[in-house]
Design an enzyme around this catalytic site. Sequence first.
Site, PDB file in Angstrom:
ATOM      1  N   GLU A 197       0.999  -1.241  -0.006  1.00 53.73           N
ATOM      2  CA  GLU A 197      -0.236   0.011   0.023  1.00 53.73           C
ATOM      3  C   GLU A 197       0.779   1.163   0.116  1.00 53.73           C
ATOM      4  OE1 GLU A 197      -2.760  -0.075   3.304  1.00 53.73           O
ATOM      5  OE2 GLU A 197      -3.904  -1.743   2.686  1.00 53.73           O
ATOM      6  N   LYS A 245      -4.298   7.022 -40.327  1.00 53.61           N
ATOM      7  CA  LYS A 245      -3.860   5.625 -39.529  1.00 53.61           C
ATOM      8  C   LYS A 245      -5.013   5.137 -38.976  1.00 53.61           C
ATOM      9  CE  LYS A 245      -2.291   6.400 -34.964  1.00 53.61           C
ATOM     10  NZ  LYS A 245      -1.562   6.536 -33.864  1.00 53.61           N
ATOM     11  N   THR A 296       3.462   3.559 -34.700  1.00 47.28           N
ATOM     12  CA  THR A 296       2.885   4.801 -35.732  1.00 47.28           C
ATOM     13  C   THR A 296       4.076   5.616 -36.355  1.00 47.28           C
ATOM     14  OG1 THR A 296       1.340   5.414 -33.992  1.00 47.28           O
ATOM     15  CG2 THR A 296       1.804   7.192 -35.467  1.00 47.28           C
TER      16      THR A 296
HETATM   17  C1  R5P Z   1      -2.385   8.424 -30.926  1.00 47.61           C
HETATM   18  O1  R5P Z   1      -3.370   9.005 -31.134  1.00 47.61           O
HETATM   19  C2  R5P Z   1      -1.233   9.308 -30.497  1.00 47.61           C
HETATM   20  O2  R5P Z   1      -1.331  10.662 -31.047  1.00 47.61           O
HETATM   21  C3  R5P Z   1       0.233   8.442 -30.877  1.00 47.61           C
HETATM   22  O3  R5P Z   1       0.313   8.564 -32.512  1.00 47.61           O
HETATM   23  C4  R5P Z   1       0.247   7.279 -30.346  1.00 47.61           C
HETATM   24  O4  R5P Z   1      -0.104   7.195 -29.053  1.00 47.61           O
HETATM   25  C5  R5P Z   1       1.661   6.652 -30.556  1.00 47.61           C
HETATM   26  O5  R5P Z   1       1.615   5.257 -30.216  1.00 47.61           O
HETATM   27  P1  R5P Z   1       2.619   4.121 -30.838  1.00 47.61           P
HETATM   28  O6  R5P Z   1       3.788   4.760 -30.670  1.00 47.61           O
HETATM   29  O7  R5P Z   1       2.390   2.885 -29.950  1.00 47.61           O
HETATM   30  O8  R5P Z   1       2.032   3.893 -32.229  1.00 47.61           O
END
Ligand code: R5P
Length: 372
Positions: free
Chosen positions: A86, A247, A282
Amino acid sequence: MIPSPLQDMLNGHFDGQAFFTPEWFSRNADRQVESPHGRLLLASCRSSDYFARQVVEQYQRFLDQAGSRAELLFLDEIDFKFSDGETCVRLDVDVSGNDVFVFQALQDPRSDRTVDENTIALLTAVRAMREWGANRVTAVVPYLAYARQEKPTKFKREPTTAKLLADLLISAGIDRVLTFDPHFDTIHGFYRHVPVNSITSLKIFEKVFEDFRQQEDLIVVAPDAGVSKLVTYFSRQLKLKSAVASKYRPQPEEAAIAEVIGDFEDKSRALLLDDMISTGGTIYALANKLVEEKGIESLCVGVSHNLCQQEALERMRDLHDRGILRRLIVTNSIPQSDAFLELPFIETVDLSEIFTHLINRIHYNRSLAELL
Ligand code: R5P
């Protein structure tokens, strides 16, 4: 009142103690002129110590430069754990009447403390300040975790946990939130009557990428619609062309790019801006798409928050090793892991100075508009 042995014992207990009156305050006014919110106190949970210390140093330096004798109170590492796991917070000093700023890094890749543990530590710290009489409590969270869970997705029955976090912080007793580039602008609405002051990344990116101004062979690309507004303002400011990717996520935490909409004629370099790198999926998918289909040869990436995940590290390394990724710009909104800091192509923007100025202005009820 009926005299009693107990009353006799208590009588005289307060002899010699000050009784505060308006005259007492005017006699002692030369000691410390306080803001209407009380004496400034900065306090930090363990995960944010790195950042809070930088703010404390800057604040002290600005006080010294201005010839002030004001003392800055700082409480560090106010949270700890009992053996059963905790979280508990103990305050070594009296906080009553103070204007308290509680720092917490909700995501801390440099420790084994999880987002949830850091969140509980923040809630507990806020509640401690509130229960022990702080006049005002501001949560200073450079990275506001859970902000991505702000609406139901196409995946199964997810709650709006960003709203839950807001409810919990309000229930713990916050009066204000100070943060940097939360995932979505309208987060203010979740905090109802509690002001949320968020620093935008726009001005920071404008300064960092000033060298790119009017470069004809460069295009700024938004990885998704969410960041396209930032990219539009940024590219107009620096007189650059821009594009936006569409995306989609085939699975949670998996990114794919369907299309990139924009004019890539004569463009060989790209600048990708985003609010965060989590898995790096992304940026990785977009970079590959731009190289394979749009004639881009090299790129730079600027993100507000880097969550320092292993998967992202590998993806960024791969892009760099293939000669695609030249520079990766992140901030210290999240304490960066050594593995990321050691990358030869990473640069970290320090946010402590802007937070210092904002805290100073909030403390003295001054406008923040020109700094945000
Ligand atoms: C998503 O809406 C955010 O703007 C980022 O593009 C996203 O969170 C990036 O996440 P990852 O690096 O896992 O693709």
